[in-house]
Scaffold this motif. Structure first.
Motif, PDB file in Angstrom:
ATOM      1  N   VAL A  12       0.900  -1.149   0.000  1.00 31.94           N
ATOM      2  CA  VAL A  12       0.000   0.000   0.000  1.00 31.94           C
ATOM      3  C   VAL A  12       0.935   1.192   0.000  1.00 31.94           C
ATOM      4  O   VAL A  12       1.527   1.543   1.021  1.00 31.94           O
ATOM      5  N   TYR A  13       1.125   1.765  -1.181  1.00 33.68           N
ATOM      6  CA  TYR A  13       2.139   2.809  -1.314  1.00 33.68           C
ATOM      7  C   TYR A  13       1.523   4.113  -1.803  1.00 33.68           C
ATOM      8  O   TYR A  13       1.284   4.306  -2.993  1.00 33.68           O
ATOM      9  N   PRO A  14       1.225   5.032  -0.863  1.00 35.88           N
ATOM     10  CA  PRO A  14       0.713   6.338  -1.268  1.00 35.88           C
ATOM     11  C   PRO A  14       1.872   7.226  -1.716  1.00 35.88           C
ATOM     12  O   PRO A  14       2.997   7.060  -1.236  1.00 35.88           O
ATOM     13  N   PRO A  15       1.613   8.153  -2.634  1.00 35.13           N
ATOM     14  CA  PRO A  15       2.689   9.063  -3.048  1.00 35.13           C
ATOM     15  C   PRO A  15       3.117   9.920  -1.856  1.00 35.13           C
ATOM     16  O   PRO A  15       2.258  10.414  -1.121  1.00 35.13           O
ATOM     17  N   THR A  34      -5.176  15.797 -10.897  1.00 38.99           N
ATOM     18  CA  THR A  34      -5.376  14.576 -11.672  1.00 38.99           C
ATOM     19  C   THR A  34      -4.292  14.327 -12.724  1.00 38.99           C
ATOM     20  O   THR A  34      -4.235  13.247 -13.300  1.00 38.99           O
ATOM     21  N   GLN A  35      -3.478  15.344 -12.987  1.00 36.76           N
ATOM     22  CA  GLN A  35      -2.381  15.178 -13.939  1.00 36.76           C
ATOM     23  C   GLN A  35      -1.170  15.960 -13.440  1.00 36.76           C
ATOM     24  O   GLN A  35      -1.321  16.930 -12.691  1.00 36.76           O
ATOM     25  N   VAL A  46      -4.183   5.902 -10.463  1.00 33.20           N
ATOM     26  CA  VAL A  46      -5.257   5.853  -9.455  1.00 33.20           C
ATOM     27  C   VAL A  46      -4.645   6.052  -8.060  1.00 33.20           C
ATOM     28  O   VAL A  46      -5.161   6.829  -7.244  1.00 33.20           O
ATOM     29  N   ALA A  47      -3.531   5.379  -7.800  1.00 32.03           N
ATOM     30  CA  ALA A  47      -2.891   5.491  -6.478  1.00 32.03           C
ATOM     31  C   ALA A  47      -2.464   6.928  -6.188  1.00 32.03           C
ATOM     32  O   ALA A  47      -2.551   7.396  -5.050  1.00 32.03           O
ATOM     33  N   GLU A  48      -2.033   7.631  -7.218  1.00 22.90           N
ATOM     34  CA  GLU A  48      -1.602   9.019  -7.004  1.00 22.90           C
ATOM     35  C   GLU A  48      -2.780   9.961  -6.805  1.00 22.90           C
ATOM     36  O   GLU A  48      -2.669  10.969  -6.106  1.00 22.90           O
ATOM     37  N   ILE A  49      -3.922   9.635  -7.417  1.00 26.80           N
ATOM     38  CA  ILE A  49      -5.104  10.495  -7.228  1.00 26.80           C
ATOM     39  C   ILE A  49      -5.735  10.203  -5.863  1.00 26.80           C
ATOM     40  O   ILE A  49      -5.900  11.099  -5.032  1.00 26.80           O
ATOM     41  N   ILE A  50      -6.053   8.929  -5.608  1.00 26.15           N
ATOM     42  CA  ILE A  50      -6.707   8.610  -4.333  1.00 26.15           C
ATOM     43  C   ILE A  50      -5.705   8.779  -3.183  1.00 26.15           C
ATOM     44  O   ILE A  50      -6.087   9.087  -2.046  1.00 26.15           O
TER      45      ILE A  50
END
Ligand code: SAH
Ligand code: SF4
Length: 364
Positions: free
Chosen positions: A61-64, A106-107, A130-134
């Motif tokens: 589970v790797y969030p930015p 989102t970008q 998706v991981a970077e947005i959520i």
């Protein structure tokens, strides 16, 4: 290694099935990740030790990562989020009395080059995953915690940060589904807003696949002016955009579209422009949100005066359209609309000078 933050509920169930695990396990893990904010499988205590050990070898589970966290005098908070290779995006939390809104990117950059937007002027690198947005919501939840009782600080999400959400359609929809999922963030469709510069076919797809509240960046009452301010208008002109807004309302969770309109002195803010707008939107149930222009280094525009803004708003209000003026929040930390720049390594070849459409002289 699969980053589980990249999967919505269906994706996670499919991944678990591929691992020979039951769907309810996927749901449990989804709740741990998004509701409890837990990234470490070892801490997911109601999951069998054998499965936890297996997950450790197959997934993360790797969030930015958050690389900067700045607070404004007015309570606004801006997070700078590292998305790798020298790119970083910004996420802004805006607290108000009755809600807390997170503005999500989102970008990395944006390819659409609207003349008045810092993100657009900066160029485009890539779509966020998706991981970077959520992950922006996941990280902000960790940083902000709960407000009172078990109520989360973040009650609303707007996709109004860097980038054009509908140009990154699939990843944005998967992230939206997580925002809405009761096993994840459980936000109501009315409290999640996508803002678009007007990608007509994608507006139709959003209506069919994941209708949420819709905001459209209008900024001009006719094609001649909008072609210059919002160049995507050359592809999807106003007549098509208005028709798409009407179609959207068939399935939308709210019964109006919000039109965003950045007030640029001497460019789009006259009484005649306001009257032209009324004619343009007469068949679309809508509200207007007027945005005072937020300057950024090198921008050739000026903000409309307070008096001009009021008169413009009055013209719309007198015609029966609910019109609000967006308060400028977080201006002292460059967190206001259109000021988000993060760090973007532009990967396109740009045509020199093309983005500067107005010079000082054109103010008149
Ligand atoms: N790409 C999407 C969402 C991000 S921009 C869109 O264009 O809708 C969020 C809002 O801020 C848009 O309405 C955008 O037009 C507006 N905006 C951009 N630059 C601005 C600036 N310098 N001052 C005020 N608003 C700006
Ligand atoms: Fe992109 Fe929106 Fe900025 Fe236009 S206003 S350049 S679509 S982020």
């Amino acid at each position: 290694m699969q980053n589980l933050l990249d999967l919505d509920a269906d994706g996670l169930a499919a991944w678990f099935a591929g691992e020979g695990e039951k769907p309810f396990r996927a749901r449990q893990v989804l709740r741990w990740i998004h509701r409890a904010g837990v990234a470490d499988f070892a801490a997911m205590t109601d999951i069998a030790k054998s499965l936890r050990d297996k997950l450790k070898t197959r997934a993360v589970v790797y969030p930015p990562p958050v690389i900067a966290d700045q607070g404004s005098a007015d309570g606004t908070r801006k997070f700078l989020i590292d998305v790798g290779n020298g790119n970083a995006v910004e996420t802004v939390f805006i607290p108000e009395d009755d809600r807390g809104t997170l503005c999500v990117s989102t970008q990395a950059g944006c390819a659409l080059e609207c003349a008045f937007c810092a993100t657009g002027q900066q160029g485009f690198n890539r779509n966020l995953t998706v991981a970077e947005i959520i992950g922006q919501l996941w990280q902000a939840n960790q940083a902000l915690g709960v407000r009172h009782g078990d109520e989360r600080a973040i009650s609303n999400v707007v996709l109004m940060g860097m980038g054009e959400p509908l140009a990154n359609f699939d990843n944005v929809v998967a992230a939206l589904r997580l925002m809405l999922d009761d096993n994840a963030y459980g936000l109501s469709r009315r409290r999640v807003t996508v803002s678009t510069s007007g990608l007509v076919p994608a507006i139709d797809r959003l209506r069919d696949e994941c209708p949420v509240a819709l905001a459209v960046s209008l900024h001009a009452p006719n094609d001649l002016l909008r072609n210059q301010l919002v160049p995507i208008n050359q592809k999807y002109p106003l007549s098509e955009l208005m028709a798409a807004c009407q179609r959207y309302l068939d399935k939308a969770p709210r019964d109006f579209v919000t039109f965003e309109y950045v007030m640029l002195a001497g460019i789009n803010d006259s009484d005649a422009h306001a009257r032209e707008l009324l004619a343009l939107v007469k068949r679309v149930p809508c509200k207007f949100n007027l945005i005072p222009f937020n300057p950024f280094p090198g921008s050739p525009f000026r903000r409309s005066s307070g008096e001009r803004l009021r008169r413009f708003a009055d013209t719309l209000i007198e015609a029966g359209i609910v019109t609000t003026t967006r308060k400028t929040r977080g201006g002292d930390i460059d967190a206001a609309c259109g000021q988000l720049a993060g760090q973007v390594r532009d990967r396109r070849r740009r045509i020199a000078g093309r983005t500067i459409l107005f010079t000082e002289a054109s103010y008149g």
